[in-house]
Scaffold this active site. Sequence first.
Site, mmCIF file in Angstrom:
data_model
loop_
_atom_site.group_PDB
_atom_site.id
_atom_site.type_symbol
_atom_site.label_atom_id
_atom_site.label_comp_id
_atom_site.label_asym_id
_atom_site.label_seq_id
_atom_site.Cartn_x
_atom_site.Cartn_y
_atom_site.Cartn_z
ATOM 1 N N GLY A 12 -69.227 -1.213 62.490
ATOM 2 C CA GLY A 12 -67.945 -1.123 63.209
ATOM 3 C C GLY A 12 -67.054 -0.063 62.591
ATOM 4 O O GLY A 12 -67.531 0.980 62.126
ATOM 5 N N HIS A 176 -58.182 -11.110 46.825
ATOM 6 C CA HIS A 176 -57.722 -10.047 47.722
ATOM 7 C C HIS A 176 -56.742 -10.664 48.708
ATOM 8 O O HIS A 176 -57.070 -11.468 49.522
ATOM 9 C CB HIS A 176 -58.911 -9.474 48.507
ATOM 10 C CG HIS A 176 -58.513 -8.430 49.490
ATOM 11 N ND1 HIS A 176 -57.658 -7.392 49.161
ATOM 12 C CD2 HIS A 176 -58.836 -8.257 50.785
ATOM 13 C CE1 HIS A 176 -57.479 -6.637 50.232
ATOM 14 N NE2 HIS A 176 -58.185 -7.132 51.224
HETATM 15 O O1 TXD Z 1 -60.577 -5.037 51.304
HETATM 16 C C1 TXD Z 1 -61.276 -5.695 52.074
HETATM 17 N N1 TXD Z 1 -62.341 -6.370 51.633
HETATM 18 C C2 TXD Z 1 -60.903 -5.738 53.564
HETATM 19 C C3 TXD Z 1 -62.051 -6.259 54.411
HETATM 20 C C4 TXD Z 1 -60.353 -4.469 54.073
HETATM 21 C C5 TXD Z 1 -60.359 -4.226 55.425
HETATM 22 C C6 TXD Z 1 -61.193 -5.004 56.405
HETATM 23 N N2 TXD Z 1 -61.733 -6.215 55.849
HETATM 24 C C7 TXD Z 1 -62.764 -6.927 56.629
HETATM 25 O O2 TXD Z 1 -63.954 -6.155 56.818
HETATM 26 C C8 TXD Z 1 -62.342 -7.313 58.014
HETATM 27 O O3 TXD Z 1 -61.434 -8.418 57.969
HETATM 28 C C9 TXD Z 1 -63.674 -7.685 58.617
HETATM 29 O O4 TXD Z 1 -64.036 -8.977 58.194
HETATM 30 C C10 TXD Z 1 -64.631 -6.665 57.958
HETATM 31 C C11 TXD Z 1 -65.040 -5.533 58.851
HETATM 32 O O5 TXD Z 1 -63.923 -4.853 59.309
HETATM 33 P P1 TXD Z 1 -64.107 -3.751 60.494
HETATM 34 O O6 TXD Z 1 -62.767 -3.153 60.755
HETATM 35 O O7 TXD Z 1 -65.273 -2.852 60.196
HETATM 36 O O8 TXD Z 1 -64.496 -4.695 61.728
HETATM 37 P P2 TXD Z 1 -65.289 -4.269 63.056
HETATM 38 O O9 TXD Z 1 -64.953 -2.866 63.444
HETATM 39 O O10 TXD Z 1 -65.071 -5.395 64.019
HETATM 40 O O11 TXD Z 1 -66.818 -4.276 62.581
HETATM 41 C C12 TXD Z 1 -67.466 -5.471 62.288
HETATM 42 C C13 TXD Z 1 -68.876 -5.331 62.843
HETATM 43 C C14 TXD Z 1 -68.902 -5.257 64.380
HETATM 44 O O12 TXD Z 1 -69.536 -4.054 64.798
HETATM 45 C C15 TXD Z 1 -69.689 -6.486 64.792
HETATM 46 O O13 TXD Z 1 -70.542 -6.285 65.895
HETATM 47 C C16 TXD Z 1 -70.513 -6.733 63.542
HETATM 48 O O14 TXD Z 1 -69.615 -6.483 62.463
HETATM 49 N N3 TXD Z 1 -71.028 -8.097 63.461
HETATM 50 C C17 TXD Z 1 -72.214 -8.381 62.921
HETATM 51 N N4 TXD Z 1 -73.134 -7.559 62.377
HETATM 52 C C18 TXD Z 1 -74.236 -8.183 61.914
HETATM 53 N N5 TXD Z 1 -74.463 -9.529 61.982
HETATM 54 C C19 TXD Z 1 -73.543 -10.337 62.551
HETATM 55 N N6 TXD Z 1 -73.758 -11.675 62.642
HETATM 56 C C20 TXD Z 1 -72.352 -9.768 63.048
HETATM 57 N N7 TXD Z 1 -71.242 -10.281 63.639
HETATM 58 C C21 TXD Z 1 -70.438 -9.236 63.879
#
Ligand code: TXD
Length: 319
Positions: A12, A176
């Site tokens: 994502g 965090h």
């Molecule tokens: O400092 C930190 N750790 C934080 C973390 C900083 C910013 C964002 N933070 C977290 O990272 C945020 O709260 C989310 O839990 C993750 C990912 O953030 P992002 O902005 O990349 O989210 P997206 O764009 O929704 O991407 C998540 C992807 C998306 O493409 C979904 O289809 C995929 O995860 N997804 C999966 N992939 C594999 N397997 C499963 N089950 C799955 N479910 C969703």
Amino acid sequence: MARKKIALVGAGQIGGTLALLAAQKELGDVVLFDIVPGTPAGKALDLAEAAPVEGYNVSLTGGNDYSAIEGADVVIVTAGIPRKPGMSRDDLIGINSGVCKTVGEAIGKHAPNAFVIVITNPLDVMVWVLQQASGLPPERVVGMAGVLDSARFRYFLAEEFNVSVEDVTAFVLGGHGDTMVPLVRYSTVAGIPLPDLVKMGWTTQEKLDAIVQRTRDGGAEIVKLLGNGSAFYAPAASAIQMAESYLKDQKRVLPVAAHLSGQYGQDDLYVGVPTIIGAGGVEKIIEIELNDEEKAMFQNSVDAVKTLVDVVKKLDAEK
Ligand code: TXD
């Protein structure tokens, strides 16, 4: 020497940025994985088509089958859902803990020798869930949060002091989020501790306190501005710094969510602490002397993480 393999589970906002940064730094071949059909392959192809312009010689591929991550040297996990305005990181726990359990099992099966960096929120409990499910040794499974939180702290301080971001160091501990513990006395401008800079008239205690609070609220500030999704450039850059320290055995001293087994008086808990990251993963957990106020703030952060771990254990028990 064969190129390293970097697997990105979640393609994502952060995943796509991770792929670009890893390619630009030529850290290794990049594989994107996601459950959304086409997304990983589409982003990989787009990034590959940028290679002739950017000049990076790595392969970029994407897939929807976990076999794509086979034998990866580094796995960076962003799979899950991000926050929407008004949501707390903790609101994500139900969905994202199930995701991280599945991802952990897949990593245990397909990439058991990898260094794993978890980004998914709520971070400190998600990295614990994933490590437990993966069966990988805890020194090779970490969470990315402290590098991002200290980067935010460093940026705000550099703006306040009108100095280069490169000459500001910051030290953050704990979970965090709102309970994060920025250690002002260990944060410096070119080695001059922040309390000395207050005495030297470079800033005031009130302005420093406001910067600490803005750092704690850093994620929410961006979630509010974007309206849909959360921060992704600085989180991706932070995780890549951790991956690079592992891949190049740089021994960087970085704040990461690491597994404590007695350090800081905690056992079997992941929380943000200063570590040395090298080819062995977490090669050392640095235990510093905390004063009473810092101890209380750190314990508050630990308690908040433990509460979320208990929520996950309860959810598991109810299944
Ligand atoms: O400092 C930190 N750790 C934080 C973390 C900083 C910013 C964002 N933070 C977290 O990272 C945020 O709260 C989310 O839990 C993750 C990912 O953030 P992002 O902005 O990349 O989210 P997206 O764009 O929704 O991407 C998540 C992807 C998306 O493409 C979904 O289809 C995929 O995860 N997804 C999966 N992939 C594999 N397997 C499963 N089950 C799955 N479910 C969703």
